[in-house]
Design a protein around this motif. Structure first.
Motif, mmCIF file in Angstrom:
data_model
loop_
_atom_site.group_PDB
_atom_site.id
_atom_site.type_symbol
_atom_site.label_atom_id
_atom_site.label_comp_id
_atom_site.label_asym_id
_atom_site.label_seq_id
_atom_site.Cartn_x
_atom_site.Cartn_y
_atom_site.Cartn_z
ATOM 1 N N SER A 74 -47.184 -0.411 9.819
ATOM 2 C CA SER A 74 -47.354 -0.006 8.414
ATOM 3 C C SER A 74 -48.832 0.178 8.072
ATOM 4 N N GLN A 77 -50.031 3.454 9.560
ATOM 5 C CA GLN A 77 -49.521 4.569 8.763
ATOM 6 C C GLN A 77 -50.095 4.596 7.341
ATOM 7 N N ARG A 79 -49.634 2.658 4.921
ATOM 8 C CA ARG A 79 -48.709 2.199 3.884
ATOM 9 C C ARG A 79 -48.440 0.721 4.152
ATOM 10 N N MET A 242 -43.144 5.641 16.632
ATOM 11 C CA MET A 242 -44.323 5.806 15.780
ATOM 12 C C MET A 242 -44.740 7.272 15.719
ATOM 13 N N ARG A 246 -44.242 9.894 12.488
ATOM 14 C CA ARG A 246 -45.597 9.944 11.942
ATOM 15 C C ARG A 246 -45.695 10.945 10.793
ATOM 16 N N SER A 249 -43.801 9.788 7.665
ATOM 17 C CA SER A 249 -44.512 8.738 6.940
ATOM 18 C C SER A 249 -45.653 9.320 6.120
ATOM 19 N N LYS A 250 -46.383 10.287 6.715
ATOM 20 C CA LYS A 250 -47.489 10.891 5.974
ATOM 21 C C LYS A 250 -46.967 11.711 4.812
#
Length: 252
Positions: A74, A77, A79, A242, A246, A249-250
């Motif tokens: 997290s 990323q 976040r 991941m 990726r 998440s972005k």
């Protein structure tokens, strides 16, 4: 209930341990039945192959981040999750709160006698605790409708505020999801090996190892044959996830 944020292939509540205890108390006092799922790397990897498990986790009222590797991810990323909240740390705090507020607790899981040992140790630690029942289901119980109904009746007769379910993933998540509206318990909590820790059957890693993210290695040293594939083969695939998630998440 607080909103969730994406973490790899699912969504989690970004909460601290104290916030988690407060939220679960609010859930106890709400007018609907709820369930709580802590997720670690193992659960995330299982969800990637099991769409039913993913649905269950995504539907949960409270999803907790149980594992330092997920906290690190997290952060990578950008976040960041506030804190690791594992079932084995959470349940003793809930038991202390239950003793203080007279919440009723029911524990399911463990081998024969383990849940009873956990009950006895909790009663020694928290003399005012009200453990309304414990039960160790037989192997394969989830495929036996009569046994499932028997457990549902047993739980309902005890009217617990907190049902602590220690059956391992994905059995505990699927059993709770399929039954939590049938039995009379206010909040059901997936708690993995917590009953073994509470009973003293398995020792937890020292605090410094838990804080450094090495609890998995301590568990491996305790049960190397059982844990090798999980930790060194299955869970290592988290690196691939991941990269897979990726962009998602972005974007979120």
């Amino acid at each position: 209930m607080m909103g969730k944020q994406r973490l790899l292939n699912t969504f989690v509540n970004n909460v601290s341990m104290d916030e988690t205890v407060t939220l679960i108390e609010e859930m106890i006092h709400s007018d609907r039945k709820t369930y709580v799922v802590p997720i670690n790397v193992d659960v995330v990897m299982k969800m990637e192959k099991d769409s039913y498990l993913k649905k269950i986790v995504d539907t949960a009222d409270l999803v907790l981040t149980d594992g330092k590797p997920l906290i690190w991810i997290s952060n990578i990323q950008r976040r960041p999750i506030k804190e690791k909240v594992s079932g084995s740390d959470l349940v003793p705090l809930l038991c202390g709160k239950a003793a203080e507020k007279n919440y009723r607790i029911f524990i399911i899981g463990g081998k024969d006698g383990v849940a009873e040992q956990a009950k006895q140790k909790l009663e020694m630690k928290f003399p005012k605790i009200n453990i309304a029942g414990v039960y160790a289901p037989p192997m394969g119980f989830e495929k036996d409708p009569e046994e499932v109904e028997h457990i549902n009746r047993m739980v309902s007769a005890a009217h617990p505020d907190l049902l602590i379910v220690c059956l391992g993933c994905p059995k505990q998540e699927k059993w709770i999801y399929e039954n939590y509206k049938k039995y009379d318990a206010k909040v059901s909590v997936c708690a993995g090996a917590t009953v073994d820790f509470l009973s003293g059957q398995i020792k937890r890693a020292p605090k410094w190892m838990r804080e450094c993210g090495l609890e998995w290695f301590y568990r491996f040293l305790q049960e190397p044959r059982r844990m090798f594939k999980r930790y060194f083969i299955d869970d290592m695939k988290i690196i691939r996830l991941m990269f897979k998630y990726r962009k998602t998440s972005k974007g979120k």
